[in-house]
Design a protein around this motif. Sequence first.
Motif: not given
Length: 336
Positions: A128-133, A198-206, A293-299
């Motif tokens: 996901s966008a926040r690094n959850t599988a 995909l585009e890059n961003w930083e979430f919680e320092g990762k 069920a839905g997109s988890i790569i969409n923030r």
Amino acid sequence: MPSVARKSAGAGVGGRPRRRTIAAAAVALLLLPIEASNAGWLSDIFKGSKSDKPPKHSVTPKQATEPRQAKSAKPAAAPKPHAEKLAVSKPAASNPAVSKLVTTRCDPQKFRIVIDVGHTAESEGAISARNTAEFVYNLRLAKVVDQKLKAAGFAETRLLVTEGKARRSLVRRVDTANNWPAHLFLSIHHDSVPDKLLENWEFEGKKSHFSDRFSGYSVFVSKANADYGTSLAFAELLAKEMKAQGLEYARQFTLPIMGKNQHPLLNKETGVYSYDKLIVLKSTRMPAVLLEAGSIINRDEELRMDSAERRNIISSGITTAVREFCDSRWAILGPL
């Protein structure tokens, strides 16, 4: 697909209130005989079945992973049960099969449903966008679906969690469903996009990746499934319920930018797609449907998918679709 409704023939005799006529019609509807049909895969779950014994060859998921020696190349055909036709409005998409869908009337206590948790702990699916599988999202939602179906009377619902690498785990899922044998197979997933989008961003320092271009649910069936017509029938009911919950379907799968993830849209009103080569849809010997069920790569959508409220909305829609699939008259009159 609007529900089927019967028009009143007029006011009651002698000036009686019209609502008494409507009430009488509703009761009469419940007593209507059920037509004979060709859906031969539900013979042992109908009310009035001669045997209430569980299947002799029921197996655990672990047992299903081992190859079995078939006694004959051709399994015996099941007796053809009764069924009633489900009237469906013709969708905007040009697909004659959709307008001739058939559902069956069954006993929920004997209706065997596999709720397949997509991917495994070893092969986690999308990130996901926040690094959850994706596997984590799939498991959370599938557990709620399992609970709701059992609470609705579908006691023979089985939550299927598979171990191992991707390809091998797909075969194990199919073996488990076929060897049980299940009457309906529903695989739960959450969506992403091809890597090139995909585009890059930083979430919680990762370092993380996202794509906010697309969102929404989608429903998939395979024309190679042994019971494609019934798979499509359930897919239509499921997609209709997702839409009724106020959700929008993902529209990107018909676009050339999706590459190998491009799929034909079967119904542009509800978001049912064809995914013919997917193993869990084509190799299962019962109606099979996959729900993204839905997109988890969409923030933004990831946050919604991570909420108990959204899991409740989706699982309620699935439960309603299964109830309608099992008895279309429930869709007309509602719970009694």
